[in-house]
Design an enzyme around this catalytic site. Structure first.
Site, PDB file in Angstrom:
ATOM      1  N   TYR A 198      87.289 -18.861  26.994  1.00  0.00           N
ATOM      2  CA  TYR A 198      86.215 -18.081  26.393  1.00  0.00           C
ATOM      3  C   TYR A 198      86.123 -18.184  24.870  1.00  0.00           C
ATOM      4  CZ  TYR A 198      82.768 -14.605  25.608  1.00  0.00           C
ATOM      5  OH  TYR A 198      81.605 -14.013  25.234  1.00  0.00           O
ATOM      6  N   HIS A 227      84.365 -13.451   7.540  1.00  0.00           N
ATOM      7  CA  HIS A 227      83.586 -13.197   8.762  1.00  0.00           C
ATOM      8  C   HIS A 227      82.223 -12.626   8.350  1.00  0.00           C
ATOM      9  CE1 HIS A 227      83.470 -10.935  12.911  1.00  0.00           C
ATOM     10  NE2 HIS A 227      82.860 -12.097  12.987  1.00  0.00           N
ATOM     11  N   ASP A 276      77.871 -16.022  11.200  1.00  0.00           N
ATOM     12  CA  ASP A 276      79.187 -15.496  11.592  1.00  0.00           C
ATOM     13  C   ASP A 276      80.300 -15.773  10.584  1.00  0.00           C
ATOM     14  OD1 ASP A 276      80.555 -14.056  13.756  1.00  0.00           O
ATOM     15  OD2 ASP A 276      81.688 -15.896  14.073  1.00  0.00           O
ATOM     16  N   PHE A 489      67.260  -3.382  12.681  1.00  0.00           N
ATOM     17  CA  PHE A 489      66.650  -4.702  12.923  1.00  0.00           C
ATOM     18  C   PHE A 489      65.735  -5.099  11.761  1.00  0.00           C
ATOM     19  CE2 PHE A 489      67.793  -2.813  17.057  1.00  0.00           C
ATOM     20  CZ  PHE A 489      68.706  -3.772  17.454  1.00  0.00           C
TER      21      PHE A 489
END
Ligand code: GTP
Ligand code: SPV
Ligand code: MN
Length: 580
Positions: A198, A227, A276, A489
Site C-alpha cells: 500500500y 510534507h 504532498d 475548499f
C-alpha cells in the site's frame, strides 16, 4: 572499464541472490512496458478494468483488506544512535534491523518477477533533484511509481552520471500484518520494506525517500524536505505568489493545491505545483526556492466531488489507477462524495450494502499524472523551482484554533509549526479523530529527532534575507452542532488572498498574543453565507483556551530534552506571558 553503475548492478545481483526471483526486469518507463505490465495484471486480477468508454485507461486495484493504510507502528528509523531517531520515531539498531528484515526477504520472490525501478525525485535536470532505485516484486508498485516519479531511462542515465542513489528494497511478502516492516537506514541511504503493497509503505520514492531519508539529507546539506503542497496564486493584477502548506495526511493538501476560485473572485487563478511533498532550498537572493519531487498525485478519493474539487474529478476520467474504491452498475469508479450514483460493489468487491460501511475505503486513493490536472503549473518542471512567499501550517481542529493567524517572525513561525496538532485520519492505521501533536505535519515522516529538526529550521531561517511569512490555518472548526463553520475548499482562496495582502503590505492585521489575525473587514467574505457571529468566532482568540494549549505545547517540547532548541521555549514563553 569501471562504470558508475557497477555498484547498482552489484546491489541488484545481491538482492536477486537473497530473494531468488524467477526473473529480473529493468523498468525503462516506456509505454510498451507499461501496457504489457497492465495486461499481465489484468490477467492475474491485480488490476480490474473499469468502464473504458467513460474512463479510458482507468483501472481498479483492491488491496488486501488488512493492508489499506500506512502502518506507523511498524515503521522504523534505524540510526546508530537511538537519540538521533528521537522520541518521534520508532527505533531499531541498524544491525538488528537488517538481520530481522533480511530473514523475511530470503527467498521471498521465488516464483515472482523482480522489477528494478530507477527513478528521479524532481525534474530530471534540477540540481535539487535526487535519484533512487526501488526493487520490488509488485507490478502495481511499478505502475504507480511510473505515475508518481520520473521513472525509467532518463533517471538511470542521471544515476550513471552521478553514481549515487537511494536504495529501496520492497516485497509484498505474504501481506501478513505480523510480517510487515518499513525500515529506514538514513546513514546508508537505504530503505527496506516488507509485507505491504500500500501507498506510503510500498511506493518507496514517496514518504520513505522524499521525506524520511530526504529530511536527513536536507539537514546535512542545508535545505528542507517537507510534507507540503506547493500552489501558485495569481491575482487579477497578474502577479503570482507561491505558497507552501503543510497539513497532516488527509487534511486538505491536494484540495488546496488545485482549488478553483469562487465566483466572487473573477481574474484569480490557482496553479498546482505539488500536492504532498516540497523540497526547499535557500537561494542566492535570500528567498526559499521549492520543487515538487513528485510527478503525480496519490490522492484521497472520498470527499472528492464536482463541488469540492472539480479539477480533481476532471483529471480522473482517463489513465488513472483507483485503489479500494467502489464501482457503479456500469463499472465506473465510485466513492462517497463523488456523485448521487449508487455503488453496486464496495471496495472489497462485495455487493454493496450500507450496513457494511462505506462503499469506498475512507483511505481509498487515485493515482494520476499531475499533467492531467487542468491547473497544472508548467513551473513544476522548472529546475530552479519556484520562490516561496508564504509557508502555511494547519491541522484538523474542531475547536480553539482560529481560521487563520500569522506568526510574528520566522522563529515564532517555527514554534507555530512545532506546536501543530491535528485529529488523526484514515491515512494511517489506528484510531481516527484523536488529536495528536503533529509538528509541521511531519510526525510520521521526519527521519530524525524533532529537536534537531526544529534547530535546523531555525538555522535555515537565519540564512534567509527574505524569508517566507509563516501562517497557521484551520479549515475544520466545528459548531456546537458539529457542523463545519467555514465553507472551505474554493473559499479557502479568501484566506490565501489575505496572506498575499500581508506579503504585499496591503493588510495591516490585528495583533494578538498568538500572532496577527485579519483586522475587521480584511478577510474578503462577499458572497459567503457566513453570519457575523460565526465569522467573529472563527477569528476570535480564546485566551484561557490558548493558555492551556501553550502549557501542553511546553510539556511536549520539554519531552525532547536538550535536543529541543531553547529559542523555541523562549518563543513559547513570550506568547504565554502576552496572554497573561
Ligand atoms: P494526504 O494525501 O493523505 O497527504 O492528504 P491531503 O492533505 O492531500 O488531503 P486531501 O486534500 O485529500 O483532503 C482529505 C479530506 O479532507 C478529503 O475528504 C477532503 O474532501 C477534505 N477536505 C479538504 N479540504 C477541506 C476543507 O477546506 N474543508 C473541509 N471541511 N474538508 C476538506
Ligand atoms: C499520506 O498518508 O500522507 C499520503 C498517502 O500522502 S501515503 O502515500 O500512503 O503516505
Ligand atoms: Mn501526504
Amino acid at each position: 572499464m569501471a562504470s558508475k553503475l557497477d555498484s547498482l548492478n552489484q546491489w541488484v545481483n545481491d538482492v536477486a541472490a537473497l530473494t531468488t526471483p524467477d526473473q529480473v526486469v529493468w523498468c525503462d518507463g516506456s509505454e510498451a512496458q507499461s501496457q504489457a505490465l497492465k495486461a499481465q495484471m489484468l490477467a492475474t486480477g491485480e488490476l480490474l478494468e473499469l468502464n473504458q468508454q467513460t474512463h479510458p485507461g482507468c483501472y481498479l486495484h483492491r488491496s488486501d483488506p488488512s493492508d489499506v493504510a500506512r502502518v506507523e507502528h511498524l515503521t522504523f528509523v534505524c540510526t546508530s544512535s537511538r537519540e538521533d531517531a528521537g522520541p518521534n520515531n520508532h527505533w531499531m539498531d541498524p544491525g538488528q534491523a537488517h538481520e530481522k528484515i533480511d530473514a523475511l526477504f530470503e527467498g521471498c520472490m521465488r516464483g515472482r518477477t523482480m522489477y528494478v525501478i530507477p527513478y528521479c525525485m524532481g525534474p530530471i535536470d534540477s540540481p535539487f533533484s535526487r535519484c533512487g532505485v526501488e526493487i520490488t516484486d509488485s507490478p502495481y508498485v511499478v505502475e504507480n511509481m511510473r505515475l508518481m516519479t520520473r521513472m525509467g531511462a532518463p533517471a538511470l542515465a542521471r544515476i550513471e552520471a552521478e553514481g549515487s542513489f537511494v536504495r529501496g528494497l520492497h516485497s509484498i511478502g505474504e501481506l501478513d500484518p505480523e510480517r510487515r516492516f518499513i525500515m529506514h537506514f538514513p546513514e546508508e541511504l537505504t530503505i527496506k520494506s516488507y509485507g505491504s503493497g500500500y501507498g506510503g509503505n510500498a511506493l518507496l520514492g514517496k514518504k520513505c525517500h522524499a521525506l524520511r531519508l530526504a529530511s536527513w539529507q536536507a539537514r546535512e546539506q542545508g535545505w528542507l524536505a517537507e510534507h507540503m503542497l506547493i500552489v501558485g496564486v495569481q491575482s487579477p493584477a497578474g502577479d503570482t505568489h507561491y505558497i507552501a502548506a503543510a497539513f497532516p495526511s488527509a487534511c486538505g493538501k491536494t484540495n488546496l493545491a488545485m482549488l478553483i476560485p469562487p465566483e466572487t473572485h473573477p481574474g484569480w487563478k490557482v496553479w498546482t505545483v505539488g500536492d504532498d511533498i516540497c523540497w526547499m532550498h535557500p537561494g542566492k537572493d535570500g528567498r526559499l526556492w521549492a520543487i515538487n519531487p513528485e510527478s503525480g498525485f496519490f490522492g484521497v478519493a472520498p470527499g472528492t466531488g464536482a463541488k469540492t474539487n472539480p479539477n480533481a474529478v476532471a483529471m480522473l476520467d482517463r489513465d488513472a489507477i483507483f485503489t479500494n474504491v467502489g464501482v457503479t452498475a456500469d463499472n465506473r469508479p465510485w466513492w462517497e462524495g463523488l456523485s448521487d450514483d449508487q455503488p453496486v460493489k464496495d471496495w472489497q468487491g462485495r455487493d454493496y450494502q450500507s450496513g457494511n460501511g462505506p462503499a469506498a475505503h475512507p483511505n481509498s486513493r487515485f493515482t494520476v499524472s499531475m499533467r492531467q490536472c487542468a491547473s497544472f503549473s508548467p513551473e513544476a518542471d522548472n529546475p530552479a523551482g519556484v520562490p516561496i512567499s508564504a509557508i502555511v501550517f494547519g491541522g484538523r481542529r474542531a475547536s480553539l484554533i482560529p481560521l487563520v493567524f500569522e506568526a510574528r517572525d520566522w522563529a515564532h513561525g517555527v514554534l507555530v509549526g512545532a506546536s501543530m496538532a491535528s485529529e488523526t485520519t484514515a491515512a494511517a492505521t489506528g484510531a481516527v479523530g484523536v488529536v495528536r501533536r503533529d509538528p509541521m505535519a511531519m510526525k510520521p515522516f521526519c527521519g530524525y529527532n524533532f529537536g534537531d529538526y526544529w534547530r535546523h529550521w531555525l538555522r535555515v531561517g537565519g540564512e534567509l534575507n527574505n524569508p517566507p511569512r509563516i501562517f497557521h490555518v484551520n479549515w475544520f472548526r466545528k459548531s456546537a452542532e458539529g457542523r463545519f463553520m467555514w465553507p472551505g475548499f474554493g473559499d479557502n482562496l479568501r484566506v490565501l488572498q489575505w496572506m498575499i495582502d500581508r506579503c504585499d503590505g496591503r493588510a495591516t492585521g490585528r495583533e494578538e498574543p498568538i500572532g496577527i489575525l485579519p483586522a475587521e473587514g480584511e478577510l474578503e467574505t462577499s458572497g459567503l453565507q457566513l453570519d457575523a457571529d460565526t465569522l467573529q468566532q472563527l477569528l476570535a482568540v480564546d485566551r484561557d483556551g490558548w493558555r492551556a494549549e501553550l502549557a501542553t505545547v511546553g510539556e511536549y517540547l520539554a519531552s525532547y530534552g536538550e535536543r529541543c532548541p531553547e529559542q523555541l521555549q523562549a518563543e513559547r514563553e513570550r506568547t504565554q506571558s502576552a496572554l497573561n
